[in-house]
Design a protein around this motif. Sequence first.
Motif, PDB file in Angstrom:
ATOM      1  N   VAL A 128       0.865  -1.205  -0.042  1.00 12.47           N
ATOM      2  CA  VAL A 128       0.080   0.061  -0.087  1.00 12.47           C
ATOM      3  C   VAL A 128       0.787   1.208  -0.014  1.00 12.47           C
ATOM      4  CG1 VAL A 128      -1.767   1.179   1.335  1.00 12.47           C
ATOM      5  CG2 VAL A 128      -2.133  -0.970   1.101  1.00 12.47           C
ATOM      6  N   ILE A 146      -5.028   4.952  -2.022  1.00 15.91           N
ATOM      7  CA  ILE A 146      -5.848   3.622  -1.575  1.00 15.91           C
ATOM      8  C   ILE A 146      -5.579   3.664  -0.003  1.00 15.91           C
ATOM      9  CG2 ILE A 146      -6.051   2.375  -3.798  1.00 15.91           C
ATOM     10  CD1 ILE A 146      -3.823   0.480  -2.348  1.00 15.91           C
ATOM     11  N   PRO A 195      -6.675   1.172   2.976  1.00 14.42           N
ATOM     12  CA  PRO A 195      -7.423   0.118   3.589  1.00 14.42           C
ATOM     13  C   PRO A 195      -8.010   0.300   4.887  1.00 14.42           C
ATOM     14  CG  PRO A 195      -5.184  -0.602   3.100  1.00 14.42           C
ATOM     15  CD  PRO A 195      -5.396   0.999   2.974  1.00 14.42           C
ATOM     16  N   VAL A 207     -10.195  -7.331   1.393  1.00 13.30           N
ATOM     17  CA  VAL A 207      -9.960  -5.914   1.938  1.00 13.30           C
ATOM     18  C   VAL A 207     -10.990  -5.029   1.700  1.00 13.30           C
ATOM     19  CG1 VAL A 207      -8.101  -3.734   1.935  1.00 13.30           C
ATOM     20  CG2 VAL A 207      -7.353  -6.289   1.731  1.00 13.30           C
ATOM     21  N   LEU A 220     -11.659  -1.205   1.105  1.00 19.14           N
ATOM     22  CA  LEU A 220     -10.598  -0.440   0.649  1.00 19.14           C
ATOM     23  C   LEU A 220     -11.583   0.791   0.002  1.00 19.14           C
ATOM     24  CD1 LEU A 220      -7.717  -0.316  -0.123  1.00 19.14           C
ATOM     25  CD2 LEU A 220      -8.207  -0.813  -2.528  1.00 19.14           C
ATOM     26  N   THR A 266     -10.681   4.070  -2.347  1.00 21.86           N
ATOM     27  CA  THR A 266      -9.964   4.706  -3.307  1.00 21.86           C
ATOM     28  C   THR A 266     -10.241   5.985  -3.721  1.00 21.86           C
ATOM     29  OG1 THR A 266      -9.694   2.321  -4.338  1.00 21.86           O
ATOM     30  CG2 THR A 266      -9.097   4.420  -5.707  1.00 21.86           C
TER      31      THR A 266
END
Length: 181
Positions: free
Chosen positions: A52, A102, A104, A118, A120, A122
């Motif tokens: 990440v 991104i 998480p 996950v 997530l 974005t």
Amino acid sequence: MRPVSIALVLMLVASSRANTQMLPVQSPESPARSGHFDLSGPMTREKFARYVAAFNAGDLRFVEFYKPDIEFDKGPIEGKLVGQAAIANWYRSIWQDVDETITPLSAALDIDGKVMLVELRTQLEATRDNVKRPTAILNRGDRDVIDGTIGYGIEDGLIASIRGASKAVTITRADGTVEKL
């Protein structure tokens, strides 16, 4: 290599926590651009956090966390990308028009270490006008925020497949106007 299906993602999300290892995710710094990532061992919270961090730094070496023949299913509109180079080239192109981050929110790895789910967020912020995205056309300063669940197929501690499902898309225009899609 077996792509992660949406049905599998939904089934795993619904499964009991006894079969998952919860992975709170915090992003450390990406290594110096001249260095290499430690990719040894199974997928762990720390390894995923390094992935990440590299991604958010715009470091195209994030593809080192992928198997060479990875399959990234971007859905019916954008299609499938196969291989590290195809994914790096796709992001190189996208990142010319947007700043992408991104985040998480939560992650779970199945007990066998073969599938990671996950939640997530974005965020894409347009750096120029007339950026065509699947959800909208963005102008400089517009933000496209997508919340969803991503299923990562894991093989030998590396990401072998990626597939996701969006649950909420919010466009915030530079003038403050908000559009929920």
